[in-house]
Design a protein around this motif. Structure first.
Motif, PDB file in Angstrom:
ATOM      1  N   ASP A  55       2.349  -5.958  -0.787  1.00 38.64           N
ATOM      2  CA  ASP A  55       3.307  -6.516   0.154  1.00 38.64           C
ATOM      3  C   ASP A  55       3.550  -5.625   1.363  1.00 38.64           C
ATOM      4  OD1 ASP A  55       4.533  -4.492  -1.274  1.00 38.64           O
ATOM      5  OD2 ASP A  55       6.509  -5.468  -1.291  1.00 38.64           O
ATOM      6  N   GLN A  56       2.812  -4.530   1.477  1.00 39.24           N
ATOM      7  CA  GLN A  56       3.114  -3.581   2.547  1.00 39.24           C
ATOM      8  C   GLN A  56       1.882  -2.763   2.899  1.00 39.24           C
ATOM      9  OE1 GLN A  56       6.481  -1.142   1.613  1.00 39.24           O
ATOM     10  NE2 GLN A  56       6.418   0.024   3.512  1.00 39.24           N
ATOM     11  N   THR A  57       1.726  -2.471   4.192  1.00 41.10           N
ATOM     12  CA  THR A  57       0.712  -1.544   4.668  1.00 41.10           C
ATOM     13  C   THR A  57       1.405  -0.227   4.993  1.00 41.10           C
ATOM     14  OG1 THR A  57      -0.630  -3.359   5.541  1.00 41.10           O
ATOM     15  CG2 THR A  57      -1.074  -1.168   6.420  1.00 41.10           C
ATOM     16  N   LEU A  58       1.003   0.830   4.296  1.00 41.54           N
ATOM     17  CA  LEU A  58       1.741   2.089   4.279  1.00 41.54           C
ATOM     18  C   LEU A  58       1.320   3.020   5.418  1.00 41.54           C
ATOM     19  CD1 LEU A  58       1.454   2.652   0.428  1.00 41.54           C
ATOM     20  CD2 LEU A  58       3.444   1.766   1.675  1.00 41.54           C
ATOM     21  N   PRO A  59       2.146   4.012   5.742  1.00 40.25           N
ATOM     22  CA  PRO A  59       1.801   4.960   6.806  1.00 40.25           C
ATOM     23  C   PRO A  59       0.516   5.729   6.495  1.00 40.25           C
ATOM     24  CG  PRO A  59       4.134   5.102   6.276  1.00 40.25           C
ATOM     25  CD  PRO A  59       3.512   4.240   5.226  1.00 40.25           C
ATOM     26  N   TYR A  60      -0.159   6.180   7.555  1.00 39.82           N
ATOM     27  CA  TYR A  60      -1.449   6.851   7.401  1.00 39.82           C
ATOM     28  C   TYR A  60      -1.605   8.047   8.332  1.00 39.82           C
ATOM     29  CZ  TYR A  60      -6.282   6.485   5.589  1.00 39.82           C
ATOM     30  OH  TYR A  60      -7.465   6.673   4.917  1.00 39.82           O
ATOM     31  N   ASP A  61      -0.506   8.488   8.931  1.00 38.70           N
ATOM     32  CA  ASP A  61      -0.569   9.551   9.934  1.00 38.70           C
ATOM     33  C   ASP A  61      -1.142  10.843   9.361  1.00 38.70           C
ATOM     34  OD1 ASP A  61       0.514   7.788  11.712  1.00 38.70           O
ATOM     35  OD2 ASP A  61       2.558   8.602  11.608  1.00 38.70           O
ATOM     36  N   GLU A  62      -0.810  11.163   8.104  1.00 44.89           N
ATOM     37  CA  GLU A  62      -1.288  12.409   7.515  1.00 44.89           C
ATOM     38  C   GLU A  62      -2.813  12.435   7.444  1.00 44.89           C
ATOM     39  OE1 GLU A  62      -1.043  14.895   3.287  1.00 44.89           O
ATOM     40  OE2 GLU A  62       0.352  13.237   3.668  1.00 44.89           O
ATOM     41  N   PHE A  63      -3.412  11.293   7.069  1.00 49.47           N
ATOM     42  CA  PHE A  63      -4.871  11.223   6.998  1.00 49.47           C
ATOM     43  C   PHE A  63      -5.477  11.318   8.391  1.00 49.47           C
ATOM     44  CE2 PHE A  63      -4.085   9.992   2.732  1.00 49.47           C
ATOM     45  CZ  PHE A  63      -5.262  10.164   2.038  1.00 49.47           C
ATOM     46  N   ARG A  64      -4.874  10.652   9.352  1.00 45.23           N
ATOM     47  CA  ARG A  64      -5.411  10.701  10.715  1.00 45.23           C
ATOM     48  C   ARG A  64      -5.396  12.125  11.255  1.00 45.23           C
ATOM     49  NH1 ARG A  64      -5.176   9.986  16.131  1.00 45.23           N
ATOM     50  NH2 ARG A  64      -6.342   8.204  16.936  1.00 45.23           N
ATOM     51  N   ASP A  65      -4.310  12.844  11.015  1.00 48.79           N
ATOM     52  CA  ASP A  65      -4.216  14.235  11.462  1.00 48.79           C
ATOM     53  C   ASP A  65      -5.273  15.103  10.775  1.00 48.79           C
ATOM     54  OD1 ASP A  65      -2.083  13.544  13.081  1.00 48.79           O
ATOM     55  OD2 ASP A  65      -0.547  14.291  11.700  1.00 48.79           O
ATOM     56  N   TYR A  66      -5.493  14.850   9.498  1.00 52.54           N
ATOM     57  CA  TYR A  66      -6.523  15.603   8.773  1.00 52.54           C
ATOM     58  C   TYR A  66      -7.901  15.362   9.379  1.00 52.54           C
ATOM     59  CZ  TYR A  66     -10.229  16.033   5.310  1.00 52.54           C
ATOM     60  OH  TYR A  66     -11.427  16.278   4.685  1.00 52.54           O
ATOM     61  N   TYR A  67      -8.230  14.120   9.673  1.00 52.15           N
ATOM     62  CA  TYR A  67      -9.535  13.821  10.271  1.00 52.15           C
ATOM     63  C   TYR A  67      -9.712  14.558  11.600  1.00 52.15           C
ATOM     64  CZ  TYR A  67      -9.989  10.002   6.858  1.00 52.15           C
ATOM     65  OH  TYR A  67     -10.086   9.261   5.708  1.00 52.15           O
ATOM     66  N   LEU A  68      -8.681  14.552  12.422  1.00 51.01           N
ATOM     67  CA  LEU A  68      -8.763  15.250  13.705  1.00 51.01           C
ATOM     68  C   LEU A  68      -8.988  16.747  13.498  1.00 51.01           C
ATOM     69  CD1 LEU A  68      -5.959  13.400  15.681  1.00 51.01           C
ATOM     70  CD2 LEU A  68      -8.407  13.368  16.218  1.00 51.01           C
ATOM     71  N   SER A  69      -8.479  17.298  12.407  1.00 53.07           N
ATOM     72  CA  SER A  69      -8.647  18.729  12.143  1.00 53.07           C
ATOM     73  C   SER A  69     -10.095  19.102  11.851  1.00 53.07           C
ATOM     74  CB  SER A  69      -7.765  19.157  10.960  1.00 53.07           C
ATOM     75  OG  SER A  69      -8.333  18.769   9.705  1.00 53.07           O
ATOM     76  N   LEU A  70     -10.942  18.107  11.604  1.00 54.57           N
ATOM     77  CA  LEU A  70     -12.353  18.365  11.332  1.00 54.57           C
ATOM     78  C   LEU A  70     -13.160  18.604  12.600  1.00 54.57           C
ATOM     79  CD1 LEU A  70     -12.941  15.711   8.520  1.00 54.57           C
ATOM     80  CD2 LEU A  70     -12.656  18.183   8.235  1.00 54.57           C
ATOM     81  N   GLY A  71     -12.520  18.474  13.770  1.00 51.68           N
ATOM     82  CA  GLY A  71     -13.217  18.799  15.013  1.00 51.68           C
ATOM     83  C   GLY A  71     -13.435  17.641  15.964  1.00 51.68           C
ATOM     84  N   MET A  72     -12.758  16.530  15.742  1.00 47.75           N
ATOM     85  CA  MET A  72     -12.896  15.381  16.641  1.00 47.75           C
ATOM     86  C   MET A  72     -12.005  15.566  17.866  1.00 47.75           C
ATOM     87  SD  MET A  72     -12.536  12.406  13.759  1.00 47.75           S
ATOM     88  CE  MET A  72     -13.354  12.603  12.167  1.00 47.75           C
ATOM     89  N   ASP A  73     -12.570  15.337  19.046  1.00 48.43           N
ATOM     90  CA  ASP A  73     -11.759  15.339  20.268  1.00 48.43           C
ATOM     91  C   ASP A  73     -11.006  14.026  20.433  1.00 48.43           C
ATOM     92  OD1 ASP A  73     -12.439  17.938  21.241  1.00 48.43           O
ATOM     93  OD2 ASP A  73     -14.393  17.162  21.854  1.00 48.43           O
ATOM     94  N   SER A  74     -11.573  12.936  19.934  1.00 46.24           N
ATOM     95  CA  SER A  74     -10.893  11.641  20.006  1.00 46.24           C
ATOM     96  C   SER A  74     -11.279  10.817  18.788  1.00 46.24           C
ATOM     97  CB  SER A  74     -11.249  10.890  21.294  1.00 46.24           C
ATOM     98  OG  SER A  74     -12.638  10.616  21.372  1.00 46.24           O
ATOM     99  N   LEU A  75     -10.365   9.939  18.366  1.00 45.43           N
ATOM    100  CA  LEU A  75     -10.552   9.155  17.146  1.00 45.43           C
ATOM    101  C   LEU A  75      -9.892   7.795  17.293  1.00 45.43           C
ATOM    102  CD1 LEU A  75     -11.241   8.770  14.098  1.00 45.43           C
ATOM    103  CD2 LEU A  75      -9.100   9.965  13.580  1.00 45.43           C
ATOM    104  N   ALA A  76     -10.652   6.743  17.053  1.00 50.95           N
ATOM    105  CA  ALA A  76     -10.124   5.385  16.886  1.00 50.95           C
ATOM    106  C   ALA A  76     -10.449   4.992  15.451  1.00 50.95           C
ATOM    107  CB  ALA A  76     -10.759   4.415  17.881  1.00 50.95           C
ATOM    108  N   LEU A  77      -9.443   4.967  14.592  1.00 51.91           N
ATOM    109  CA  LEU A  77      -9.650   4.946  13.145  1.00 51.91           C
ATOM    110  C   LEU A  77      -9.545   3.550  12.551  1.00 51.91           C
ATOM    111  CD1 LEU A  77     -10.088   6.611  10.547  1.00 51.91           C
ATOM    112  CD2 LEU A  77      -7.603   6.950  10.466  1.00 51.91           C
ATOM    113  N   GLN A  78     -10.605   3.136  11.886  1.00 54.23           N
ATOM    114  CA  GLN A  78     -10.619   1.942  11.031  1.00 54.23           C
ATOM    115  C   GLN A  78     -11.282   2.383   9.753  1.00 54.23           C
ATOM    116  OE1 GLN A  78     -13.220  -0.721   9.890  1.00 54.23           O
ATOM    117  NE2 GLN A  78     -11.336  -1.019   8.713  1.00 54.23           N
ATOM    118  N   ASP A  79     -10.486   2.862   8.786  1.00 52.08           N
ATOM    119  CA  ASP A  79     -10.987   3.708   7.706  1.00 52.08           C
ATOM    120  C   ASP A  79     -11.432   2.933   6.480  1.00 52.08           C
ATOM    121  OD1 ASP A  79     -11.713   6.266   7.050  1.00 52.08           O
ATOM    122  OD2 ASP A  79      -9.799   6.796   6.135  1.00 52.08           O
ATOM    123  N   ASP A  80     -12.023   1.783   6.655  1.00 46.53           N
ATOM    124  CA  ASP A  80     -12.510   0.909   5.591  1.00 46.53           C
ATOM    125  C   ASP A  80     -11.699  -0.387   5.640  1.00 46.53           C
ATOM    126  OD1 ASP A  80     -14.099   0.532   2.898  1.00 46.53           O
ATOM    127  OD2 ASP A  80     -12.035   0.003   2.396  1.00 46.53           O
TER     128      ASP A  80
END
Length: 479
Positions: A121-146
């Motif tokens: 019934d709900q789509t949950l926050p995902y900011d923590e995962f997005r921040d982690y991905y950026l920490s891998l060295g991406m300068d920019s990210l448009a995320l559709q993670d499956d």
């Protein structure tokens, strides 16, 4: 396939999730046409025997990104938190260090999904995962993670889909058990996850206004399940030319890894087991398999359209000065052998992946049967950027061809290891109480119906592959 000299070329890596090599018409598929990928193959080199390094999304992607086998980078499981360590040099950090702008669009999946937290019934926050991905060295990210992740968690695509008014319907269809992961996308085709990824990639290319070389990873979530193509693509799939590969007595042999999956014993383990009637994949009806395969091939045709738009945008922005690599993280059983999914699979359906490479100086329309692996992609990108591969498990693909290909290819995962020399294949599963060892002879048994592990005439091959497995692990784990 030689390295690129002179100025650094732009590098564009395009991947699909769960795409079989033989789903593309340039690999012989007749159910659909994939003209844009066919055209890319005609401009570059098509690899007939490219292999992923894991039949699971996370370890396969992490191997591709690091050029290291799962047992070396530590990211070996979809299901426990063995996320990719940002301290390990990867494709983003290494190319960023060489002066590239590093951009990623689409699926990442470098950390396990929090399956236990998901809610219908709900789509949950995902900011923590997005921040982690950026920490891998991406300068920019448009995320559709499956596809499923985007209804479970609010990534960039989910936020836009919600604003457009289609997220709730997509979430409902995904959670609906009656659909059994097969349904038409409940919205306009332009809002399908793969259309969104294609659109974002074109926008990124059209707006790229710096002379800094670009590394762009375009990562499509399809045709991974749920099998959810927009209905307007159904007519692109001619199922009259389609047939499943079925061995009538294959799983009467309890030594086969997926005997329990097929017959419904509780120790079975493959993705499609959950939706299966009675917990046995043998109970799926032919109508179900027809709908599943139609959606899968239609989704592949849809992705090909998006890749055509990306290739046109690339040509318009950069001309021919781009290294383009197309591949998939693994394949999909797609009803062959009565199975869908990829967990614990060393079948060629899953292990053998499409790989097309177009260098600015590549041989046009070349095809090679040199054995290679996804760990070879990072070294190929580094060579194009004028960098040495360093301590990687792969080598540049040009070297693979020049040396006649790898002696063995390897696939790994949690309690799973497989080795193949291109003809003979040895697979070992050791997960809890499950213990399986399979030996396949692809020459005499191309459909992989018979486990030859006890065949007295093949014990030398069994020992040779077993030694290759031991050497593969001991080179790093016990040195």
């Amino acid at each position: 396939m030689s390295g690129v000299s002179g100025e650094k070329p732009n590098i564009v890596l395009i991947t699909c999730d769960e795409l079989r090599a033989d789903a593309l018409s340039c690999y012989g598929n007749r159910v659909i046409n994939t003209p844009h990928l066919d055209a890319l193959a005609a401009r570059g080199t098509r690899f007939e025997r490219a292999y992923c390094n894991s039949p699971w999304c996370l370890p396969s992607r992490c191997s591709l990104a690091t050029g290291l086998y799962p047992h070396r980078n530590g990211a070996y499981s979809n299901f426990r938190d063995v996320r990719l360590d940002p301290a390990i040099p990867n494709i983003y950090t290494l190319l960023r260090g060489a002066g590239y702008h590093t951009a990623h669009i689409g699926k990442c999946h470098y950390a396990p999904v929090l399956y236990g937290d998901t809610r219908p019934d709900q789509t949950l926050p995902y900011d923590e995962f997005r921040d982690y991905y950026l920490s891998l060295g991406m300068d920019s990210l448009a995320l559709q993670d499956d596809k499923q992740v985007s209804v479970w968690f609010m990534d960039d695509y989910a936020a836009e889909l919600d604003a457009a008014g289609y997220l709730s319907a997509y979430r409902d269809a995904t959670w609906n058990k009656a659909n059994a992961k097969v349904f038409p996308f409940p919205g306009p085709a332009e809002w399908h996850p793969d259309s969104w990824v294609g659109r974002k990639a074109c926008e990124r290319l059209d707006s790229y206004a710096t002379e800094q070389p670009l590394f762009l990873w375009v990562s499509f979530s399809g045709p991974h399940y749920p099998f959810d193509a927009p209905t307007e693509y159904y007519e692109r799939a001619d199922l009259s030319l389609d047939a499943r590969v079925i061995g009538a007595e294959e799983f009467d042999d309890a030594s086969r890894i997926h005997s329990a999956t097929f017959h419904g014993r509780p120790t079975g383990a493959i993705d499609g087991l959950g939706p299966a009637p009675g917990g046995a994949t043998k109970h799926f009806s032919e109508a179900y398999w027809h709908a599943l395969r139609r959606n899968y091939f239609a989704n592949a045709a849809q992705i090909d359209d998006q890749i055509g738009r990306i290739l046109a945008a690339l040509d318009a922005r950069f001309g021919d000065d781009t290294l383009i690599i197309f591949t998939a993280d693994h394949g999909e059983m797609l009803g062959n052998h009565g199975l869908w999914g990829k967990n614990n699979c060393a079948y060629e359906d899953v292990w053998n992946v499409p790989l097309i490479v177009k260098h600015p100086d590549s041989h046009v329309g070349a095809t090679t049967d040199a054995l290679c692996m996804l760990v070879d992609i990072l070294p190929t990108c580094l060579a194009a950027a004028g960098l040495k591969p360093g301590s990687r498990d792969g080598i540049p693909l040009g070297e693979r061809i020049a040396t006649g290909g790898a002696d063995f290819v390897f696939a790994e995962g949690e309690g799973f290891l497989a080795a193949s020399d291109g003809r003979f294949k040895l697979t070992r599963v050791a997960q809890g109480e499950r213990r399986h060892t399979e030996l396949i002879d692809l020459e005499s048994d191309p459909n992989e119906f018979v486990n030859r592990i006890g065949d007295p005439t093949l014990q030398a091959e069994r020992a040779r592959l077993g030694t290759a497995m031991a050497d593969h692990l001991m080179a790093h784990a016990l040195r």
